[in-house]
Design a protein around this motif. Sequence first.
Motif, PDB file in Angstrom:
ATOM      1  N   MET A 187       0.778  12.773 -12.716  1.00  0.00           N
ATOM      2  CA  MET A 187       0.064  11.573 -13.114  1.00  0.00           C
ATOM      3  C   MET A 187      -0.351  10.804 -11.858  1.00  0.00           C
ATOM      4  SD  MET A 187       1.105   8.904 -15.968  1.00  0.00           S
ATOM      5  CE  MET A 187       0.665   7.219 -15.856  1.00  0.00           C
ATOM      6  N   PRO A 188      -1.606  10.338 -11.803  1.00  0.00           N
ATOM      7  CA  PRO A 188      -2.081   9.616 -10.615  1.00  0.00           C
ATOM      8  C   PRO A 188      -1.333   8.295 -10.417  1.00  0.00           C
ATOM      9  CG  PRO A 188      -3.801   9.707 -12.311  1.00  0.00           C
ATOM     10  CD  PRO A 188      -2.615  10.464 -12.832  1.00  0.00           C
ATOM     11  N   ASP A 189      -1.263   7.890  -9.164  1.00  0.00           N
ATOM     12  CA  ASP A 189      -0.617   6.632  -8.785  1.00  0.00           C
ATOM     13  C   ASP A 189      -1.694   5.554  -8.750  1.00  0.00           C
ATOM     14  OD1 ASP A 189       1.032   4.680  -7.754  1.00  0.00           O
ATOM     15  OD2 ASP A 189       1.116   5.530  -5.745  1.00  0.00           O
ATOM     16  N   PRO A 190      -1.870   4.761  -9.838  1.00  0.00           N
ATOM     17  CA  PRO A 190      -2.948   3.772  -9.861  1.00  0.00           C
ATOM     18  C   PRO A 190      -2.710   2.676  -8.821  1.00  0.00           C
ATOM     19  CG  PRO A 190      -1.588   3.596 -11.839  1.00  0.00           C
ATOM     20  CD  PRO A 190      -1.072   4.756 -11.046  1.00  0.00           C
ATOM     21  N   VAL A 191      -3.759   2.362  -8.103  1.00  0.00           N
ATOM     22  CA  VAL A 191      -3.698   1.376  -7.030  1.00  0.00           C
ATOM     23  C   VAL A 191      -3.132   0.045  -7.535  1.00  0.00           C
ATOM     24  CG1 VAL A 191      -5.086   0.056  -5.384  1.00  0.00           C
ATOM     25  CG2 VAL A 191      -5.583   2.473  -5.759  1.00  0.00           C
ATOM     26  N   SER A 204      -0.828  -0.555  -9.403  1.00  0.00           N
ATOM     27  CA  SER A 204       0.630  -0.570  -9.533  1.00  0.00           C
ATOM     28  C   SER A 204       1.346  -0.591  -8.181  1.00  0.00           C
ATOM     29  CB  SER A 204       1.100   0.653 -10.336  1.00  0.00           C
ATOM     30  OG  SER A 204       0.954   1.838  -9.553  1.00  0.00           O
ATOM     31  N   TRP A 205       0.597  -0.480  -7.104  1.00  0.00           N
ATOM     32  CA  TRP A 205       1.221  -0.436  -5.781  1.00  0.00           C
ATOM     33  C   TRP A 205       1.873  -1.772  -5.432  1.00  0.00           C
ATOM     34  CZ3 TRP A 205      -3.025   1.927  -2.127  1.00  0.00           C
ATOM     35  CH2 TRP A 205      -3.266   3.255  -2.493  1.00  0.00           C
TER      36      TRP A 205
END
Length: 147
Positions: free
Chosen positions: A1-5, A7-8
């Motif tokens: 699953m991509p790491d959505p910006v 959520s950083w």
Amino acid sequence: MPDPVASWPTGRLLSVAARLVEHSWQEFLATRGLTHAGLIALHLLLDGPRTQRALAHGAKVTDQTMSRTVERLHRAGFVERGTDPSDRRRTLVTLTEAGRGVHGEALRAEREAPGVLGAVRDYEGFRLQLVELVTTLGIDRAVRPER
């Protein structure tokens, strides 16, 4: 699953944003024969000629670093160098019209170019927040003279 910006953590966002802006800013400046250090020197010269040592002090770099920066600016036609009439041992650096023009172009691009900071919707607000962040955390830690 991509790491959505989105959520950083904020620290990661700041770090990545700083690298991206620095890279695009360096590219922009390079196309105009400038470096970041050169732009700082041009900015310091807006108020009038300065000795090379005063430029180094204002930019928080060593005399040797400023000497190289001034040499590059001189070759590009952005500054003139001469002897300080009050002390012939010192080099006096003066902004040229070309230097004034490229400095103005860089300031406009910083605010308006989408590839630099033009992507920021509220440039002045963003800038104020950065100033507050840097001054609160300690400007002395952020800009120490080169050794």
